[in-house]
Design an enzyme around this catalytic site. Sequence first.
Site, PDB file in Angstrom:
ATOM      1  N   GLY A   1      56.632   7.141  58.699  1.00  0.00           N
ATOM      2  CA  GLY A   1      57.245   8.453  58.876  1.00  0.00           C
ATOM      3  C   GLY A   1      57.951   9.132  57.736  1.00  0.00           C
TER       4      GLY A   1
ATOM      5  N   LYS B   1      56.917  11.417  55.727  1.00  0.00           N
ATOM      6  CA  LYS B   1      56.654  12.868  55.757  1.00  0.00           C
ATOM      7  C   LYS B   1      57.189  13.483  57.054  1.00  0.00           C
ATOM      8  CE  LYS B   1      52.715  12.259  52.704  1.00  0.00           C
ATOM      9  NZ  LYS B   1      52.750  10.785  52.722  1.00  0.00           N
TER      10      LYS B   1
ATOM     11  N   ASP C   1      50.482   7.709  65.654  1.00  0.00           N
ATOM     12  CA  ASP C   1      49.802   6.714  64.821  1.00  0.00           C
ATOM     13  C   ASP C   1      49.121   5.709  65.729  1.00  0.00           C
ATOM     14  OD1 ASP C   1      50.084   6.120  61.608  1.00  0.00           O
ATOM     15  OD2 ASP C   1      49.500   4.338  62.741  1.00  0.00           O
TER      16      ASP C   1
ATOM     17  N   CYS D   1      46.422   9.937  49.429  1.00  0.00           N
ATOM     18  CA  CYS D   1      46.989   9.445  48.168  1.00  0.00           C
ATOM     19  C   CYS D   1      45.846   8.823  47.355  1.00  0.00           C
ATOM     20  CB  CYS D   1      48.131   8.460  48.391  1.00  0.00           C
ATOM     21  SG  CYS D   1      47.763   7.102  49.493  1.00  0.00           S
TER      22      CYS D   1
END
Length: 404
Positions: A235, A237, A255, A353
Amino acid sequence: MRLHRNLVFAVIDGLHQIFNEEKYADKVVQKLLKRDKRWGSRDRGFVAETTYEIVRWKRLYTEIAEVKAPFSRENLWRLFAVWATLRGIALPDWKQIEPTPQRRIKGKFDELQRTRKFRESIPDWLDALGEKELGTLWTEEIAALNEQAPVILRVNTLQSDLKKVKGLLFDEDILTEAIPGLPNALQLKERANVFSTEAFKNGYFEVQDASSQMVAGYLDVQPGQRVVDTCAGAGGKSLHLAALMENKGQIIAMDIYENKLKELKRRAKRAGAHNMETRPIHSNKDIKKLYNKADRVLIDAPCSGLGVLRRNPDAKWKMTPEFLIEVKKVQQDILQNYSKMVKDEGNLVYATCSILPSENQEQVKTFLKSEAGSEFTLIKDKKILCSKTGQDGFYMALLKRKTK
């Protein structure tokens, strides 16, 4: 530098777990640091940094030491001897350390510097893939991803502000500096254990890289909206979104891993983020319930993680070409399905990423050509390369849903 036996033994034990038992380096190091309560910050720093360094340069060091997996204890000691020799550290007269041919080690090191896959310590397939996708940029990018990452904090504006956090850390002898363009980011001038500070315990900041801090802002959230973070993990973000929304509106953090959402609940409590609800994804029904219900949707998609190799150097040894093929399918499936949660005129951000165009721009192009994607327009996208910015490699694309 004088080597201490108990610290070096801890490093060898850690390498055995990471290389032979395929455990994650961050989890192994976390556990090692609790091994001896008498260790000071310098001792713990030596264990963590040496372990990570040998993991990072595994291919280069195994080539120099002429050892192969699975690694015996003797092999691991040889890797350690290579690490120490290349840093000019005198090796003690311990029975575990064989006579070390220092000149041969340095000579072999110089010879291997001519070949990128050895110099940057990466598998053949990854070197070929990087060159195929990034061309000439790959050489400088993989070099940048082998450097140690700085520690960056995100000040939690629900509880504090930049000036106050900077001052509180200064009082604990931790020096920080602001980062231009990121109003709530502070970079440590020297590495330190920020998790033991009062400011961290009070929820005044989170550790979050500069690139990662850009993602929540890219979504353009407003207080009072309904926002869904679809791959929330622990979490980072989601917490940033809560701060940007001033605790107003609703954040649904989702999730497939419930244990990560439990960690998020704990972090949210410390951060004073009250507008957050966690929902595990058990099946597609959990997604369908939210179709056309969200003002904003964030897809921080599962990916290769190549952009964060500085922080997770063991990822390059655990990753396989097969995993990459699979994760790209997952990325497209998630985009196709989760995008349906966005209301008309709502925003969707797809982020990874990764530095690979095949996980980033290409995925967005494929999505936009599909039936689900035809309802969206690409507003803007941003790719962040570590070699250009000194930040983690990242990609983010902002898409807007059209009005029907």
